[in-house]
Design a protein around this motif. Sequence first.
Motif, short mmCIF file in Angstrom:
data_model
loop_
_atom_site.label_atom_id
_atom_site.label_comp_id
_atom_site.label_asym_id
_atom_site.label_seq_id
_atom_site.Cartn_x
_atom_site.Cartn_y
_atom_site.Cartn_z
N ASP A 16 -0.30 -4.19 -9.57
CA ASP A 16 -1.57 -3.95 -10.26
C ASP A 16 -2.51 -5.15 -10.15
O ASP A 16 -2.06 -6.29 -10.06
CB ASP A 16 -1.27 -3.66 -11.73
N SER A 18 -4.08 -6.51 -12.37
CA SER A 18 -3.94 -7.41 -13.52
C SER A 18 -2.91 -8.51 -13.27
O SER A 18 -2.90 -9.53 -13.96
CB SER A 18 -3.55 -6.60 -14.76
N SER A 19 -2.04 -8.30 -12.28
CA SER A 19 -1.04 -9.34 -12.00
C SER A 19 -1.13 -9.88 -10.58
O SER A 19 -0.46 -10.84 -10.22
CB SER A 19 0.38 -8.77 -12.24
N THR A 21 -2.43 -11.54 -6.92
CA THR A 21 -3.10 -12.79 -6.51
C THR A 21 -4.22 -12.47 -5.51
O THR A 21 -4.39 -11.34 -5.09
CB THR A 21 -2.11 -13.73 -5.81
N ARG A 350 -6.43 -15.90 -8.80
CA ARG A 350 -6.32 -14.60 -9.48
C ARG A 350 -7.70 -13.95 -9.59
O ARG A 350 -8.71 -14.61 -9.46
CB ARG A 350 -5.75 -14.82 -10.90
N HIS A 360 -9.08 -6.36 -4.72
CA HIS A 360 -7.66 -6.03 -4.73
C HIS A 360 -7.41 -4.79 -3.87
O HIS A 360 -6.43 -4.72 -3.12
CB HIS A 360 -7.23 -5.79 -6.19
#
Length: 382
Positions: A16, A18-19, A21, A350, A360
């Motif tokens: 996801d 949210s995690s 890199t 991030r 992403h």
Amino acid sequence: MTDWTEAQNWVGVRGDVSSATTLPPATYTDAEYFEQERLAIFGGGWCGVAMVDEVTAGKVIVREVAGVSVIITRNQQDQLRGYLNSCSHRGTELVEQDGPIDKVLRCPYHRWTFDLDGTLISTPLLDRDAMDNFNPDDFGLRKVRVDLFANVVWISLNREVPDITQWFGDLGERLGGYGLERYEMRSTATFAVKANWKLLTENFQEYYHLGWVHPELAKVSRVDDHYRYQGPGRYCGQTTTPVSNGDNGEWTGLQNASGLSPSDAQSGRHIALFPNVMLTLLPNHACTFILEPTQVGQSREHISWSTPHEPDSEDLKKLTDFWLLVNNQDIEICEKAQRGIHRGRFSGGRLSPTLEEPLHRFYNMLADRFEGIDRCPDGDRE
Ligand code: FES
Ligand SMILES: [Fe+2]
């Protein structure tokens, strides 16, 4: 040497947003990565190479993709055709530069001649009677897949990838109301940029930087009016709805396209078509960027402005000046990013899950191509 087709190199961008890199820094700085990327991304799927206006009847263009030289032209029926730029006699380069073309392609060496469908039609002085098993039909030009999407000419050196409409999923339908086939290219600009091509498209995909890097644009395309604009297809996008007029009528002088839906008529669409094309669509014009990687830390950016109606020259200049101002701000910041990643020995970062989610999505499309996963990303959840 890193083998970038191995999944272990891409674990950071998986999962996801949210995690996840950012991309491995080597993908912006490493010459060996760059060579593998040329094959996996530019040689391995569709990539944009020109505007449709550059390949009208009677013209031929030459483009290099992943180190391969390709000729693009139109046949007698006005259909786009792509060929490897090499004669089937002894391999000579057929076309050196863009220009007009007759009804045939003639090799400069021994004048073997091909029609615009690539068929060998003439072999001057060749003593065919003395040759065994020579069938001219076996010596046509070698075809390259070529297609049109969003007024951009795309080619694929890979026979296995899906056709262009499948590649972009629902995007053709989303853009259908603009009637882009009625647009004509009115102005162009080209820039050499000291940054990897991915930094340019990533920068295009996020509005996190808008307020600080683009004070002028932030009045036209306000941060608070941005939303995601992504269905199932190989693209990343946002929309500004409503798009604002700005302080100085930067873009409002031109006439809107006719028949726009209420949503298209009040929006700015910002779409990064995977891998190397960026498209900004406002109600009265399109601005298209085609990115050409030249070296690992350098790119060429080809910009064109197209409009549905013939613009007044002053209005057009005002519009292009505005976008050039914005683009110069983007180039400057992308070159800083390149320098920091390279010389500052960046080790990865991030993303903002809200403001940078399209990156992403882009990273995962890139990783998919390397890993040989034929997958179209899903659309956004509501
Ligand atoms: S190499 Fe083209 S005709 Fe001989
Ligand atoms: Fe920007």
